[in-house]
Design a protein around this motif. Structure first.
Motif, PDB file in Angstrom:
ATOM      1  N   UNK A   1      46.213  26.264  43.602  1.00 12.57           N
ATOM      2  CA  UNK A   1      45.497  27.245  42.794  1.00 12.57           C
ATOM      3  C   UNK A   1      45.820  28.665  43.257  1.00 12.57           C
ATOM      4  N   UNK A   2      45.884  29.557  42.286  1.00 14.15           N
ATOM      5  CA  UNK A   2      46.058  30.973  42.586  1.00 14.15           C
ATOM      6  C   UNK A   2      44.698  31.656  42.443  1.00 14.15           C
ATOM      7  N   UNK A   3      44.301  32.383  43.481  1.00 20.03           N
ATOM      8  CA  UNK A   3      42.995  33.042  43.509  1.00 20.03           C
ATOM      9  C   UNK A   3      43.191  34.548  43.481  1.00 20.03           C
ATOM     10  N   UNK A   4      42.518  35.198  42.560  1.00 21.38           N
ATOM     11  CA  UNK A   4      42.540  36.657  42.469  1.00 21.38           C
ATOM     12  C   UNK A   4      41.236  37.192  43.052  1.00 21.38           C
ATOM     13  N   UNK A   5      41.338  38.140  43.970  1.00 25.38           N
ATOM     14  CA  UNK A   5      40.152  38.699  44.615  1.00 25.38           C
ATOM     15  C   UNK A   5      40.313  40.201  44.812  1.00 25.38           C
ATOM     16  N   UNK A   6      39.186  40.871  45.009  1.00 29.52           N
ATOM     17  CA  UNK A   6      39.181  42.315  45.225  1.00 29.52           C
ATOM     18  C   UNK A   6      38.678  42.580  46.635  1.00 29.52           C
ATOM     19  N   UNK A   7      39.486  43.300  47.405  1.00 27.07           N
ATOM     20  CA  UNK A   7      39.131  43.658  48.776  1.00 27.07           C
ATOM     21  C   UNK A   7      39.419  45.137  48.980  1.00 27.07           C
ATOM     22  N   UNK A   8      38.389  45.875  49.402  1.00 28.11           N
ATOM     23  CA  UNK A   8      38.519  47.329  49.580  1.00 28.11           C
ATOM     24  C   UNK A   8      39.016  48.012  48.312  1.00 28.11           C
ATOM     25  N   UNK A   9      38.550  47.517  47.162  1.00 29.55           N
ATOM     26  CA  UNK A   9      38.909  48.110  45.884  1.00 29.55           C
ATOM     27  C   UNK A   9      40.294  47.745  45.386  1.00 29.55           C
TER      28      UNK A   9
ATOM     29  N   UNK B   1      44.048  41.559  44.800  1.00 33.14           N
ATOM     30  CA  UNK B   1      45.096  40.810  45.479  1.00 33.14           C
ATOM     31  C   UNK B   1      45.081  39.363  45.004  1.00 33.14           C
ATOM     32  N   UNK B   2      46.137  38.621  45.359  1.00 29.40           N
ATOM     33  CA  UNK B   2      46.240  37.225  44.979  1.00 29.40           C
ATOM     34  C   UNK B   2      46.768  36.396  46.144  1.00 29.40           C
ATOM     35  N   UNK B   3      46.236  35.193  46.286  1.00 29.68           N
ATOM     36  CA  UNK B   3      46.743  34.227  47.253  1.00 29.68           C
ATOM     37  C   UNK B   3      46.729  32.860  46.584  1.00 29.68           C
ATOM     38  N   UNK B   4      47.444  31.917  47.173  1.00 26.95           N
ATOM     39  CA  UNK B   4      47.464  30.558  46.646  1.00 26.95           C
ATOM     40  C   UNK B   4      47.016  29.586  47.732  1.00 26.95           C
ATOM     41  N   UNK B   5      46.400  28.490  47.294  1.00 26.15           N
ATOM     42  CA  UNK B   5      45.917  27.481  48.230  1.00 26.15           C
ATOM     43  C   UNK B   5      45.995  26.114  47.570  1.00 26.15           C
TER      44      UNK B   5
ATOM     45  N   UNK C   1      37.507  36.922  41.768  1.00 27.82           N
ATOM     46  CA  UNK C   1      37.364  37.182  40.343  1.00 27.82           C
ATOM     47  C   UNK C   1      37.861  36.057  39.459  1.00 27.82           C
ATOM     48  N   UNK C   2      38.943  35.383  39.894  1.00 30.94           N
ATOM     49  CA  UNK C   2      39.577  34.424  38.999  1.00 30.94           C
ATOM     50  C   UNK C   2      40.312  33.360  39.803  1.00 30.94           C
ATOM     51  N   UNK C   3      40.421  32.174  39.215  1.00 29.61           N
ATOM     52  CA  UNK C   3      41.167  31.086  39.828  1.00 29.61           C
ATOM     53  C   UNK C   3      41.994  30.407  38.748  1.00 29.61           C
ATOM     54  N   UNK C   4      43.292  30.254  38.970  1.00 28.98           N
ATOM     55  CA  UNK C   4      44.196  29.658  37.993  1.00 28.98           C
ATOM     56  C   UNK C   4      44.921  28.494  38.644  1.00 28.98           C
ATOM     57  N   UNK C   5      44.954  27.355  37.948  1.00 27.02           N
ATOM     58  CA  UNK C   5      45.628  26.169  38.473  1.00 27.02           C
ATOM     59  C   UNK C   5      47.134  26.335  38.402  1.00 27.02           C
TER      60      UNK C   5
END
Length: 358
Positions: free
Chosen positions: A133-141, A144-148, A124-128
Motif C-alpha cells: 500500500x502507498x500511504x500519503x501523509x502530511x508532516x510539518x505541512x 509525503x508518500x511511503x509504501x508498506x 490522508x490517503x491509502x492506495x493499494x
C-alpha cells in the motif's frame, strides 16, 4: 520493493504497544497525530482509569507504571447513580487512576529506535499497490508518500483503514463529551451515572489531580444539549460545577452485535477501537487495545504466511469476551433490571460521605 514492512497508523495504547513488541528486524513506520510533548493532537475524552485486565497486560509485559502517569488520588470504589429511581450504591473497584495523555506519551517512549516514528503527522490517503500500500501523509505541512507491505489501523473510532475496508458497515456511535473543572468536592470520588432520559449509554465523573471531570456518551443528535441536561440533573446530588477549564469531544464506538468486530483483510489489520474492540458496558478500551496489539505482534514476528486469517482466529476469545459485555450493557441500561440489581444491594458497601449514609 516496499519502503517498510509494516505501517502503523495511530500511536495510542494499541499502536504504541504493537510498535514496541515488533521484532527489530522488521522495518516499521508509525504515524501519530500527537506531538511527543504538550497537548497537541490529544482530545480524547477518557476518565483515565486502568481496569484489572489492563493491569494484567502490564504484568505480562513485565512493565511498571512510572509515577509521572499516575493521578491523585487513587480511588477504590465507584459510586453508581440511577437518576430515574434516585438509587445510589457504592461498589468496590480496583482501577488505577492515571493521566491519560501522559500515559499515551509514556507508551510512545517505550517504542524502540528501530521504529521510524512520525509525530504530529496526519495520514490522508491509502492506495493499494501490487505488493502493498502507498500511504500519503502530511508532516510539518509537507505532503509525503511511503509504501508498506502491511498496514495496521490503530487510529480509533474514526479509523481511515476501517472506512476503506468496510465502507458500508454501520456500527453504533456516540459522541463522547467530557469537561474539566476545579475540584471543589470535600471528598474526591469516582461515579458511574445512568439516566435513560439523557442517554441510553452511561456517564461518569472522576476526581483527578485537583480537577473534577464529568463526561458521558450521547447520541450524536443533540449531544451537547443532553450533556448540559445531565449536569443540571446532578446538582441536587451534591455535584459541583464551576468554570469550565477544558472541553473534550470525540466519536466513540459501541458495538451492538458480533459482526461489529472487524479484524481486517488484504494485508490490512485493525487493532484496538478501530476493530470495534471496546466494551459496550463501560466503553473501556485500553485493555482490548493492549491485548489485540500483543496478538498481532506475535503473528508478524512469526512471519505468518496467512496473517489476516491467523489474526482473525486468535482474536476469537477476545471477541467473545466483548460480546459478553454487550449482554452486560443490555442489563445495566435496562431501567427495570438495573433497579432490581441496585435495590438488592448486591456487593454494595455502605459508607458515609458527602452524599450521606448509603
Amino acid at each position: 520493493m516496499m519502503d517498510y514492512d509494516i505501517a502503523i497508523i495511530g500511536l495510542g495504547p494499541a499502536g504504541a504497544t504493537l510498535a514496541r513488541l515488533l521484532n527489530p528486524n522488521l522495518k516499521v513506520i508509525a504515524f501519530d497525530k500527537k506531538q511527543q510533548t504538550g497537548e497537541q493532537g490529544f482530545q480524547k475524552p477518557c476518565g483515565g482509569l486502568l481496569a484489572t485486565d489492563s493491569q494484567r497486560s502490564f504484568v505480562r509485559f513485565n512493565l511498571n507504571l512510572p509515577t509521572s502517569v499516575l493521578a491523585n488520588p487513587q480511588i477504590f470504589s465507584v459510586k453508581t447513580f440511577d437518576l430515574q429511581t434516585q438509587i445510589i450504591r457504592n461498589y468496590q473497584r480496583t482501577y488505577v487512576n492515571i493521566n491519560r495523555h501522559q500515559f499515551d506519551l509514556w507508551l510512545k517512549t517505550l517504542i524502540p529506535q528501530t521504529v521510524d516514528v512520525r509525530h504530529d503527522t496526519l495520514c490522508k490517503q491509502m492506495i493499494k499497490q501490487d505488493d502493498g500500500y502507498q500511504i500519503t501523509f502530511v508532516e510539518n505541512g509537507i505532503e509525503q508518500q511511503v509504501s508498506a507491505r502491511f498496514v495496521v489501523g490503530a487510529d480509533g473510532a474514526n479509523s481511515m483503514i476501517r472506512r476503506n475496508l468496510y465502507p458500508d458497515h454501520q456500527i453504533r456511535k456516540y459522541l463522547s463529551i467530557q469537561q474539566w473543572f476545579e475540584d471543589c468536592h470535600p471528598v474526591p470520588f469516582y461515579s458511574c451515572i445512568f439516566d435513560r432520559a439523557v442517554t441510553d449509554c452511561y456517564s461518569w465523573s472522576i476526581s483527578k489531580d485537583g480537577y473534577f471531570i464529568i463526561g458521558g456518551a450521547f447520541e450524536m443528535k443533540n449531544a451537547n444539549q443532553r450533556f448540559e441536561q445531565l449536569k443540571e440533573k446532578l446538582i441536587p446530588y451534591a455535584f459541583t460545577f464551576n468554570k469550565v477549564l477544558k472541553t473534550e469531544k470525540c466519536v466513540v464506538l459501541c458495538p451492538s452485535k458480533f459482526s461489529d468486530f472487524r479484524c481486517g483483510k488484504d494485508n490490512l489489520f485493525l487493532i484496538g477501537e478501530a476493530a470495534g474492540f471496546i466494551s459496550a458496558s463501560s466503553l473501556e478500551g485500553i485493555s482490548y487495545a493492549l491485548d489485540s496489539a500483543e496478538i498481532l505482534s506475535k503473528i508478524f514476528n512469526a512471519n505468518d504466511a496467512t496473517p489476516n486469517k491467523t489474526y482473525h482466529t486468535r482474536t476469537l476469545k477476545l471477541r467473545i469476551k466483548l460480546f459478553s459485555k454487550m449482554v452486560k450493557a443490555a442489563i445495566l441500561t435496562s431501567p427495570l433490571l438495573r433497579k432490581w440489581i441496585m435495590k438488592s444491594k448486591i456487593s454494595h458497601i455502605s459508607v458515609e460521605n458527602q452524599f450521606g449514609r448509603q
